[in-house]
Write a protein that holds these residues in place. Structure first.
Motif, PDB file in Angstrom:
ATOM      1  N   GLY A 190     -55.898  33.455 -38.275  1.00  0.00           N
ATOM      2  CA  GLY A 190     -55.535  33.373 -39.592  1.00  0.00           C
ATOM      3  C   GLY A 190     -54.657  31.992 -39.877  1.00  0.00           C
ATOM      4  O   GLY A 190     -53.587  32.304 -40.683  1.00  0.00           O
ATOM      5  N   GLY A 203     -53.766  28.370 -41.400  1.00  0.00           N
ATOM      6  CA  GLY A 203     -54.442  27.349 -42.258  1.00  0.00           C
ATOM      7  C   GLY A 203     -53.185  26.462 -42.884  1.00  0.00           C
ATOM      8  O   GLY A 203     -52.227  27.084 -43.639  1.00  0.00           O
ATOM      9  N   TYR A 233     -54.665  33.527 -44.727  1.00  0.00           N
ATOM     10  CA  TYR A 233     -54.167  32.446 -43.774  1.00  0.00           C
ATOM     11  C   TYR A 233     -52.541  32.316 -44.082  1.00  0.00           C
ATOM     12  O   TYR A 233     -52.168  32.442 -45.173  1.00  0.00           O
TER      13      TYR A 233
END
Length: 265
Positions: free
Chosen positions: A202, A204, A216
């Protein structure tokens, strides 16, 4: 309180780690200057090999879901092992075993995938109890493999918290020769003499969610603020329209920068 491992380099941890597979991974991370794991969830052999080759220079760990590949064959495994040697990364089959010990032993060592024969690392849920570790260990430990337990997940509404997480951690502490760490959202090390590797999905740099429950966080949040060790990135690198090599380099640099910030504090 900040655990001592958060102030140590990967190399320092590798030199004294009690788990052989964890030591190999930490040494690789130090040598290659990367804490990036690529979650390569694609469904064709060609796509998997192409992306792995392009992003390989920036990885310490390639994370696969081998059972979603439509045209799986043993040649795929052989080519992945060639790429792992070429680019100096390890392989993590994200199998998430969740059955009794006798069953997972066969799922791990046998069947068409024969996961233990090629995957350096795999993982399991703690739901069935400690027998799942015993069964997997019988197959994996003699081969020098390592096991991760799922302590926490990044999806919204996940039930992996509270007593489940507590009991999963205790099982890991009793099996540190084989259990090398956790899939988790934070550093789980508490006792001075333990060094579980924390791998976090998760992650990003551009978005906060995917509309399907995935949430994220940035590499800095994961590595610096939460004390984790590896960032696991998927669609942020090979999503539609992305330059996979450029994104691989971008995440490798972001993850390593966060690690350098952490150990310098």
């Amino acid at each position: 309180m900040v655990h001592p491992t958060n102030k140590m380099t990967y190399g320092e941890r590798a030199a004294k780690h009690p788990n052989a597979c964890a030591s190999r991974l930490l040494s690789l991370m130090e040598r290659k200057k990367t804490n990036l794991s690529l979650a390569l969830d694609v469904t064709t052999k060609k796509e998997m090999l192409d992306i792995a080759d392009k992003v390989g220079p920036y990885l310490c760990l390639l994370k696969t879901h081998i059972d979603i590949v439509d045209d799986f064959d043993q040649d795929l495994i052989e080519q992945l092992l060639v790429l792992a040697k070429k680019h100096d990364f390890m392989i993590f089959e994200d199998r998430k075993f969740a059955d009794i010990g006798n069953t997972v032993k066969h799922q791990y060592g046998n069947g068409i995938y024969r996961i233990a024969s090629w995957s350096d690392i795999t993982n399991a849920h703690g739901v069935p109890g400690e027998g799942i570790i015993t069964g997997l260990k019988e197959v994996g430990l003699p081969l020098g493999r390592g096991l991760l337990l799922l302590a926490e997940m990044s999806s919204k509404g996940a039930l992996t918290y509270g007593e489940y997480t507590t009991q999963t951690i205790e099982m890991a502490r009793r099996n540190q020769d084989f259990v090398m760490g956790f899939i988790t959202q934070r550093c789980i090390n508490e006792h001075p003499d333990e060094d579980f590797i924390a791998m976090t999905p998760g992650v990003g740099l551009d978005v906060t969610g995917d509309g399907l429950g995935q949430q994220y966080r940035t590499p800095r949040q994961v590595i610096v603020e939460n004390g984790c060790d590896l960032i696991i990135v998927g669609r942020g690198i090979y999503g539609k329209g992305r330059d996979v090599q450029a994104e691989g380099r971008r995440y490798q640099e972001a993850g390593w920068s966060a690690y350098e910030e952490r150990i310098s504090q």
